[in-house]
Write a protein that holds these residues in place. Structure first.
Motif, PDB file in Angstrom:
ATOM      1  N   HIS A 175       0.817  -1.216   0.000  1.00  0.00           N
ATOM      2  CA  HIS A 175       0.000   0.000   0.000  1.00  0.00           C
ATOM      3  C   HIS A 175       0.851   1.266   0.000  1.00  0.00           C
ATOM      4  O   HIS A 175       0.530   2.252   0.675  1.00  0.00           O
ATOM      5  CB  HIS A 175      -0.965  -0.002   1.182  1.00  0.00           C
ATOM      6  N   VAL A 176       1.925   1.204  -0.758  1.00  0.00           N
ATOM      7  CA  VAL A 176       2.822   2.345  -0.922  1.00  0.00           C
ATOM      8  C   VAL A 176       2.950   2.619  -2.414  1.00  0.00           C
ATOM      9  O   VAL A 176       3.070   1.676  -3.201  1.00  0.00           O
ATOM     10  CB  VAL A 176       4.213   2.047  -0.306  1.00  0.00           C
ATOM     11  N   PRO A 177       2.918   3.865  -2.842  1.00  0.00           N
ATOM     12  CA  PRO A 177       3.066   4.165  -4.268  1.00  0.00           C
ATOM     13  C   PRO A 177       4.321   3.519  -4.845  1.00  0.00           C
ATOM     14  O   PRO A 177       5.416   3.695  -4.295  1.00  0.00           O
ATOM     15  CB  PRO A 177       3.159   5.691  -4.308  1.00  0.00           C
ATOM     16  N   PRO A 178       4.195   2.777  -5.943  1.00  0.00           N
ATOM     17  CA  PRO A 178       5.356   2.062  -6.485  1.00  0.00           C
ATOM     18  C   PRO A 178       6.473   2.979  -6.939  1.00  0.00           C
ATOM     19  O   PRO A 178       7.634   2.548  -7.015  1.00  0.00           O
ATOM     20  CB  PRO A 178       4.767   1.268  -7.658  1.00  0.00           C
ATOM     21  N   GLU A 179       6.149   4.257  -7.218  1.00  0.00           N
ATOM     22  CA  GLU A 179       7.196   5.196  -7.638  1.00  0.00           C
ATOM     23  C   GLU A 179       8.276   5.373  -6.572  1.00  0.00           C
ATOM     24  O   GLU A 179       9.403   5.774  -6.876  1.00  0.00           O
ATOM     25  CB  GLU A 179       6.578   6.559  -7.960  1.00  0.00           C
ATOM     26  N   LEU A 180       7.937   5.065  -5.333  1.00  0.00           N
ATOM     27  CA  LEU A 180       8.921   5.222  -4.258  1.00  0.00           C
ATOM     28  C   LEU A 180      10.044   4.198  -4.328  1.00  0.00           C
ATOM     29  O   LEU A 180      10.983   4.255  -3.537  1.00  0.00           O
ATOM     30  CB  LEU A 180       8.225   5.173  -2.898  1.00  0.00           C
ATOM     31  N   VAL A 181       9.971   3.276  -5.291  1.00  0.00           N
ATOM     32  CA  VAL A 181      11.093   2.369  -5.519  1.00  0.00           C
ATOM     33  C   VAL A 181      12.365   3.160  -5.855  1.00  0.00           C
ATOM     34  O   VAL A 181      13.482   2.697  -5.605  1.00  0.00           O
ATOM     35  CB  VAL A 181      10.765   1.359  -6.652  1.00  0.00           C
ATOM     36  N   TRP A 182      12.176   4.389  -6.400  1.00  0.00           N
ATOM     37  CA  TRP A 182      13.337   5.205  -6.765  1.00  0.00           C
ATOM     38  C   TRP A 182      14.093   5.735  -5.549  1.00  0.00           C
ATOM     39  O   TRP A 182      15.167   6.333  -5.687  1.00  0.00           O
ATOM     40  CB  TRP A 182      12.901   6.349  -7.669  1.00  0.00           C
ATOM     41  N   LEU A 183      13.570   5.496  -4.375  1.00  0.00           N
ATOM     42  CA  LEU A 183      14.344   5.759  -3.163  1.00  0.00           C
ATOM     43  C   LEU A 183      15.690   5.039  -3.211  1.00  0.00           C
ATOM     44  O   LEU A 183      16.692   5.533  -2.690  1.00  0.00           O
ATOM     45  CB  LEU A 183      13.539   5.291  -1.942  1.00  0.00           C
ATOM     46  N   ALA A 184      15.725   3.886  -3.866  1.00  0.00           N
ATOM     47  CA  ALA A 184      16.970   3.120  -3.955  1.00  0.00           C
ATOM     48  C   ALA A 184      18.029   3.825  -4.793  1.00  0.00           C
ATOM     49  O   ALA A 184      19.230   3.624  -4.570  1.00  0.00           O
ATOM     50  CB  ALA A 184      16.699   1.730  -4.521  1.00  0.00           C
ATOM     51  N   GLU A 185      17.614   4.634  -5.760  1.00  0.00           N
ATOM     52  CA  GLU A 185      18.621   5.397  -6.517  1.00  0.00           C
ATOM     53  C   GLU A 185      19.300   6.412  -5.609  1.00  0.00           C
ATOM     54  O   GLU A 185      20.514   6.604  -5.649  1.00  0.00           O
ATOM     55  CB  GLU A 185      17.990   6.103  -7.709  1.00  0.00           C
ATOM     56  N   VAL A 186      18.521   7.068  -4.780  1.00  0.00           N
ATOM     57  CA  VAL A 186      19.059   8.085  -3.879  1.00  0.00           C
ATOM     58  C   VAL A 186      19.927   7.444  -2.806  1.00  0.00           C
ATOM     59  O   VAL A 186      21.010   7.938  -2.478  1.00  0.00           O
ATOM     60  CB  VAL A 186      17.912   8.885  -3.245  1.00  0.00           C
ATOM     61  N   GLU A 187      19.476   6.332  -2.261  1.00  0.00           N
ATOM     62  CA  GLU A 187      20.160   5.720  -1.124  1.00  0.00           C
ATOM     63  C   GLU A 187      21.425   4.943  -1.520  1.00  0.00           C
ATOM     64  O   GLU A 187      22.425   4.976  -0.801  1.00  0.00           O
ATOM     65  CB  GLU A 187      19.213   4.777  -0.379  1.00  0.00           C
ATOM     66  N   SER A 188      21.366   4.234  -2.643  1.00  0.00           N
ATOM     67  CA  SER A 188      22.460   3.296  -2.943  1.00  0.00           C
ATOM     68  C   SER A 188      22.834   3.225  -4.407  1.00  0.00           C
ATOM     69  O   SER A 188      23.687   2.403  -4.764  1.00  0.00           O
ATOM     70  CB  SER A 188      22.055   1.890  -2.486  1.00  0.00           C
ATOM     71  N   SER A 189      22.216   4.045  -5.256  1.00  0.00           N
ATOM     72  CA  SER A 189      22.376   3.913  -6.708  1.00  0.00           C
ATOM     73  C   SER A 189      22.059   2.493  -7.165  1.00  0.00           C
ATOM     74  O   SER A 189      22.670   1.960  -8.087  1.00  0.00           O
ATOM     75  CB  SER A 189      23.784   4.317  -7.154  1.00  0.00           C
ATOM     76  N   PHE A 190      21.098   1.872  -6.499  1.00  0.00           N
ATOM     77  CA  PHE A 190      20.629   0.519  -6.820  1.00  0.00           C
ATOM     78  C   PHE A 190      21.753  -0.518  -6.742  1.00  0.00           C
ATOM     79  O   PHE A 190      21.805  -1.451  -7.537  1.00  0.00           O
ATOM     80  CB  PHE A 190      19.988   0.478  -8.208  1.00  0.00           C
ATOM     81  N   ASP A 191      22.627  -0.373  -5.764  1.00  0.00           N
ATOM     82  CA  ASP A 191      23.670  -1.386  -5.552  1.00  0.00           C
ATOM     83  C   ASP A 191      23.468  -1.992  -4.163  1.00  0.00           C
ATOM     84  O   ASP A 191      23.591  -1.292  -3.151  1.00  0.00           O
ATOM     85  CB  ASP A 191      25.061  -0.772  -5.663  1.00  0.00           C
ATOM     86  N   VAL A 192      23.169  -3.278  -4.114  1.00  0.00           N
ATOM     87  CA  VAL A 192      22.841  -3.932  -2.847  1.00  0.00           C
ATOM     88  C   VAL A 192      24.021  -3.954  -1.884  1.00  0.00           C
ATOM     89  O   VAL A 192      23.845  -4.162  -0.683  1.00  0.00           O
ATOM     90  CB  VAL A 192      22.349  -5.383  -3.070  1.00  0.00           C
ATOM     91  N   ARG A 193      25.233  -3.752  -2.384  1.00  0.00           N
ATOM     92  CA  ARG A 193      26.427  -3.858  -1.535  1.00  0.00           C
ATOM     93  C   ARG A 193      26.698  -2.592  -0.723  1.00  0.00           C
ATOM     94  O   ARG A 193      27.563  -2.609   0.164  1.00  0.00           O
ATOM     95  CB  ARG A 193      27.644  -4.174  -2.401  1.00  0.00           C
ATOM     96  N   ALA A 194      25.993  -1.499  -1.002  1.00  0.00           N
ATOM     97  CA  ALA A 194      26.284  -0.227  -0.333  1.00  0.00           C
ATOM     98  C   ALA A 194      26.081  -0.332   1.177  1.00  0.00           C
ATOM     99  O   ALA A 194      25.120  -0.947   1.648  1.00  0.00           O
ATOM    100  CB  ALA A 194      25.400   0.877  -0.907  1.00  0.00           C
ATOM    101  N   ARG A 195      26.985   0.270   1.919  1.00  0.00           N
ATOM    102  CA  ARG A 195      26.908   0.273   3.389  1.00  0.00           C
ATOM    103  C   ARG A 195      27.417   1.611   3.896  1.00  0.00           C
ATOM    104  O   ARG A 195      28.433   2.121   3.437  1.00  0.00           O
ATOM    105  CB  ARG A 195      27.746  -0.862   3.976  1.00  0.00           C
ATOM    106  N   SER A 196      26.712   2.167   4.872  1.00  0.00           N
ATOM    107  CA  SER A 196      27.118   3.457   5.428  1.00  0.00           C
ATOM    108  C   SER A 196      28.006   3.261   6.648  1.00  0.00           C
ATOM    109  O   SER A 196      27.971   2.203   7.290  1.00  0.00           O
ATOM    110  CB  SER A 196      25.881   4.268   5.835  1.00  0.00           C
ATOM    111  N   PRO A 197      28.810   4.276   7.000  1.00  0.00           N
ATOM    112  CA  PRO A 197      29.610   4.179   8.224  1.00  0.00           C
ATOM    113  C   PRO A 197      28.766   3.997   9.472  1.00  0.00           C
ATOM    114  O   PRO A 197      29.251   3.493  10.488  1.00  0.00           O
ATOM    115  CB  PRO A 197      30.366   5.514   8.257  1.00  0.00           C
ATOM    116  N   ALA A 198      27.497   4.392   9.423  1.00  0.00           N
ATOM    117  CA  ALA A 198      26.612   4.232  10.586  1.00  0.00           C
ATOM    118  C   ALA A 198      26.005   2.840  10.669  1.00  0.00           C
ATOM    119  O   ALA A 198      25.361   2.507  11.659  1.00  0.00           O
ATOM    120  CB  ALA A 198      25.497   5.267  10.542  1.00  0.00           C
TER     121      ALA A 198
END
Length: 314
Positions: A175-198
């Motif tokens: 029940h979330v707008p599917p367009e929000l999938v693009w959050l992954a571009e902002v967060e990780s550039s769609f790379d599952v390996r990304a990890r933050s220092p936090a």
């Protein structure tokens, strides 16, 4: 292990050069955070290396960017451009640090936007005998404008191709707008390996506590690194935040900075909108929410407030 030792030695040299140009200080809380990060994310061999290296400089590189992103002033990020670009090639060279390179690459343009804003505003008028006043944070509308111009011609990330069509139904089913999938571009550039220092990880940069809250395991196999489970947990969290705040901008702000941060600012300012509290949010959050908006507008031609928000699924 030898490669990791080499990385630490080279990195320490870079940090000496950076420190000569920028005064870098670390408070006790930051040092404790770095210590915990190392315990949570590095194996025993790597910890032994850190214990024998110049630990302060290692802590600086692991935490300086994260600290400034969580800081008060957007313009402070502008001064980190050279540091980030000097460190990135080193992080990319080693398997142990490559996930942090991915995290950093996805945020380099935050530093560009901060620098563009810095160039727009006049410096504060100095007052004899007083320290200079910090430059004010930009209104949210200004940051939205800068992001729209920044990414107007940006093509799809190549890594997005396998995921967008595959993960949109996951968001819709929660029940979330599917367009929000693009959050992954902002967060990780769609790379599952990304990890933050936090400690955030995966396509949607879920923190361990958030992942566990929505049913994901982080050990022995980290489900945040699997596309479908991480998308579902992210969508569930966004659904919860939107029901709580009744506004997508506020929901995204809480996704990035925490529910308590947003609630406290709304209460203190007696406000009801993101724009009314934006300048008081952490620097990264001030940039993050407008970037998500601009990305959805670029990829889907839909406004977060006028398009996506009016098509919430029930």
């Amino acid at each position: 292990m030898k490669r990791f030792c080499t990385f630490i030695a080279v990195l320490a040299t870079v940090l000496v050069c950076v420190a000569q140009q920028n005064t870098i200080t670390l408070d006790d809380q930051l040092l404790q955070s770095a210590e915990q990060w190392a315990k949570d994310n590095l194996d025993e061999d790597a910890l032994r290396v850190l214990q024998s290296a110049d630990r302060e400089k290692v802590r600086q590189v692991l935490n300086q960017l994260q600290r400034e992103f969580q800081g008060e002033y957007v313009v402070d990020l502008a001064g980190l451009k050279d540091t980030a670009r000097a460190i990135l090639p080193l992080l990319e060279q080693y398997e142990e640090t490559y996930p942090y390179a991915l995290w950093l690459k996805a945020r380099l343009d935050y530093l560009d936007i901060a620098d563009q804003y810095r160039l727009r505003i006049p410096p504060p008028v100095p007052v004899p005998g007083r320290p200079p006043k910090p430059l004010p944070n930009p209104p949210a509308a200004t940051i939205r404008e800068l992001w729209i111009h920044k990414i107007i011609d940006r093509p799809w990330p190549k890594s997005a191709q396998p995921y967008v069509t595959r993960l949109k139904p996951v968001f819709a089913s929660e029940h979330v707008p599917p367009e929000l999938v693009w959050l992954a571009e902002v967060e990780s550039s769609f790379d599952v390996r990304a990890r933050s220092p936090a400690g955030a990880a995966g396509l949607f940069q879920l923190m361990p506590a958030t992942a566990k809250r929505f049913g994901l395991r982080t050990w022995p196999l980290d489900q945040r690194l699997r596309p479908e489970p991480s998308a579902r947990a992210s969508a569930q969290y966004l659904h919860y935040l939107h029901r709580h705040f009744r506004d997508w901008r506020l929901a995204l702000a809480a996704y990035n900075s925490g529910e308590g941060t947003v609630e406290e600012l709304l209460r203190r300012r007696k406000a009801h909108s993101f724009d009314a509290i934006a300048t008081g949010l952490p620097a990264e959050t001030q940039l993050f929410v407008p970037k998500v908006e601009a990305t959805i507008l670029r990829r889907e031609g839909v406004s977060l407030q006028k398009g996506v928000s009016t098509r919430i699924l029930h």
